[in-house]
Design a protein around this motif. Structure first.
Motif, PDB file in Angstrom:
ATOM      1  N   ILE A 205       0.841  -1.207   0.000  1.00 39.20           N
ATOM      2  CA  ILE A 205       0.000   0.000   0.000  1.00 39.20           C
ATOM      3  C   ILE A 205       0.871   1.250   0.000  1.00 39.20           C
ATOM      4  O   ILE A 205       0.609   2.205  -0.733  1.00 39.20           O
ATOM      5  CB  ILE A 205      -0.986  -0.002   1.181  1.00 39.20           C
ATOM      6  N   VAL A 206       1.913   1.252   0.821  1.00 35.88           N
ATOM      7  CA  VAL A 206       2.814   2.413   0.878  1.00 35.88           C
ATOM      8  C   VAL A 206       3.504   2.611  -0.468  1.00 35.88           C
ATOM      9  O   VAL A 206       3.584   3.737  -0.976  1.00 35.88           O
ATOM     10  CB  VAL A 206       3.846   2.267   2.015  1.00 35.88           C
ATOM     11  N   GLU A 207       3.977   1.539  -1.068  1.00 37.99           N
ATOM     12  CA  GLU A 207       4.640   1.658  -2.369  1.00 37.99           C
ATOM     13  C   GLU A 207       3.672   2.110  -3.451  1.00 37.99           C
ATOM     14  O   GLU A 207       4.050   2.842  -4.365  1.00 37.99           O
ATOM     15  CB  GLU A 207       5.282   0.324  -2.757  1.00 37.99           C
ATOM     16  N   ARG A 208       2.432   1.689  -3.363  1.00 37.73           N
ATOM     17  CA  ARG A 208       1.429   2.028  -4.366  1.00 37.73           C
ATOM     18  C   ARG A 208       0.953   3.471  -4.233  1.00 37.73           C
ATOM     19  O   ARG A 208       0.788   4.168  -5.232  1.00 37.73           O
ATOM     20  CB  ARG A 208       0.238   1.079  -4.225  1.00 37.73           C
ATOM     21  N   HIS A 209       0.723   3.922  -3.000  1.00 37.33           N
ATOM     22  CA  HIS A 209       0.090   5.230  -2.807  1.00 37.33           C
ATOM     23  C   HIS A 209       0.984   6.298  -2.189  1.00 37.33           C
ATOM     24  O   HIS A 209       0.692   7.491  -2.318  1.00 37.33           O
ATOM     25  CB  HIS A 209      -1.177   5.082  -1.950  1.00 37.33           C
ATOM     26  N   GLY A 210       2.055   5.893  -1.530  1.00 35.90           N
ATOM     27  CA  GLY A 210       2.934   6.867  -0.890  1.00 35.90           C
ATOM     28  C   GLY A 210       3.480   7.924  -1.832  1.00 35.90           C
ATOM     29  O   GLY A 210       3.429   9.119  -1.522  1.00 35.90           O
TER      30      GLY A 210
ATOM     31  N   GLU B 176       1.846  11.052   8.122  1.00 31.53           N
ATOM     32  CA  GLU B 176       0.608  11.166   8.890  1.00 31.53           C
ATOM     33  C   GLU B 176      -0.572  10.527   8.151  1.00 31.53           C
ATOM     34  O   GLU B 176      -1.404   9.859   8.764  1.00 31.53           O
ATOM     35  CB  GLU B 176       0.300  12.642   9.200  1.00 31.53           C
ATOM     36  N   VAL B 177      -0.639  10.709   6.845  1.00 34.81           N
ATOM     37  CA  VAL B 177      -1.713  10.092   6.059  1.00 34.81           C
ATOM     38  C   VAL B 177      -1.635   8.578   6.172  1.00 34.81           C
ATOM     39  O   VAL B 177      -2.652   7.902   6.402  1.00 34.81           O
ATOM     40  CB  VAL B 177      -1.647  10.544   4.571  1.00 34.81           C
ATOM     41  N   MET B 178      -0.445   8.015   6.010  1.00 32.16           N
ATOM     42  CA  MET B 178      -0.292   6.563   6.098  1.00 32.16           C
ATOM     43  C   MET B 178      -0.592   6.059   7.502  1.00 32.16           C
ATOM     44  O   MET B 178      -1.231   5.017   7.670  1.00 32.16           O
ATOM     45  CB  MET B 178       1.114   6.142   5.656  1.00 32.16           C
TER      46      MET B 178
ATOM     47  N   TRP C 189      -9.969   8.089  -0.243  1.00 32.43           N
ATOM     48  CA  TRP C 189      -9.807   8.425   1.168  1.00 32.43           C
ATOM     49  C   TRP C 189      -8.428   9.038   1.393  1.00 32.43           C
ATOM     50  O   TRP C 189      -8.305  10.059   2.084  1.00 32.43           O
ATOM     51  CB  TRP C 189      -9.988   7.165   2.014  1.00 32.43           C
ATOM     52  N   LEU C 190      -7.394   8.447   0.793  1.00 33.15           N
ATOM     53  CA  LEU C 190      -6.034   8.965   0.949  1.00 33.15           C
ATOM     54  C   LEU C 190      -5.907  10.390   0.413  1.00 33.15           C
ATOM     55  O   LEU C 190      -5.293  11.251   1.057  1.00 33.15           O
ATOM     56  CB  LEU C 190      -5.031   8.051   0.237  1.00 33.15           C
TER      57      LEU C 190
END
Length: 193
Positions: free
Chosen positions: A31-36, A59-61, A81-82
């Motif tokens: 998820i972090v790699e996809r959306h960060g 903070e978002v993560m 949401w992100l």
């Protein structure tokens, strides 16, 4: 098509979030790699500061991890949401920093440009960022999402929790204000606005 509803072989965000809530560190990493990177890029473009963008991204993560166990599937897309949380946190940072001068803002580095191009880009960035900073929050958010992040009006409406018509109005008013503010600097900055 896999059981997650994806045809490209990737696991859906909701499945990853559920796996994370069940303790899967690989799901969290994916998820972090996809959306960060997208969260960071939006934060950087709204805030103009690498350090603040990194803080907002973290903070978002963190907030996503906190809601993961209670995520209601089908209520909202994880990506939407992100983006919404990112916009809100960036607006909070900007509200707190209203008195901060542009000289204290660290700009993104561009190692590929020649020095004169970097100087012109710096001037354009400062001019645009300074004008964006004066816009009301929702106009600024809509403009960054549309013209910098290249989101569609329906996506922006979902992120800002409003109607497409309201987004169109925010964009029109915001762009009109930007044009007015930058009109006297068009030739200097090499813009055709």
């Amino acid at each position: 098509m896999n059981g997650a509803g994806q045809s490209d072989g990737t696991t859906s965000d909701e499945v990853l979030l559920a796996a994370f809530a069940d303790g899967s560190p690989t799901a969290a990493q994916e998820i972090v790699e996809r959306h960060g990177p997208g969260v960071f890029r939006l934060s950087l473009r709204m805030l103009g500061s690498h350090a603040e963008a990194e803080e907002v991204t973290q903070e978002v993560m963190l907030r996503l991890w906190k809601v993961a166990p209670n995520w209601e599937s089908g209520r909202a897309r994880v990506s939407t949401w992100l983006w919404r949380v990112t916009v809100n946190l960036c607006n909070d940072v900007l509200r707190k920093a209203r008195g901060t001068g542009l000289d204290s803002i660290v700009e993104p580095a561009d190692d590929s440009a020649v020095p004169t191009d970097r100087i012109m880009d710096n001037q354009r960035f400062r001019a645009l960022y300074g004008c964006l900073e004066t816009l009301p929050e929702r106009q600024r958010s809509a403009i960054v999402l549309r013209h910098i992040e290249e989101k569609s009006n329906p996506e922006i409406a979902e992120i800002l929790d409003t109607s497409v018509e309201a987004v169109e109005s925010l964009l029109a008013r915001g762009m009109r204000s930007l044009r007015q503010q930058l009109a006297s600097r068009q030739a200097e900055l090499g813009w055709n606005i």
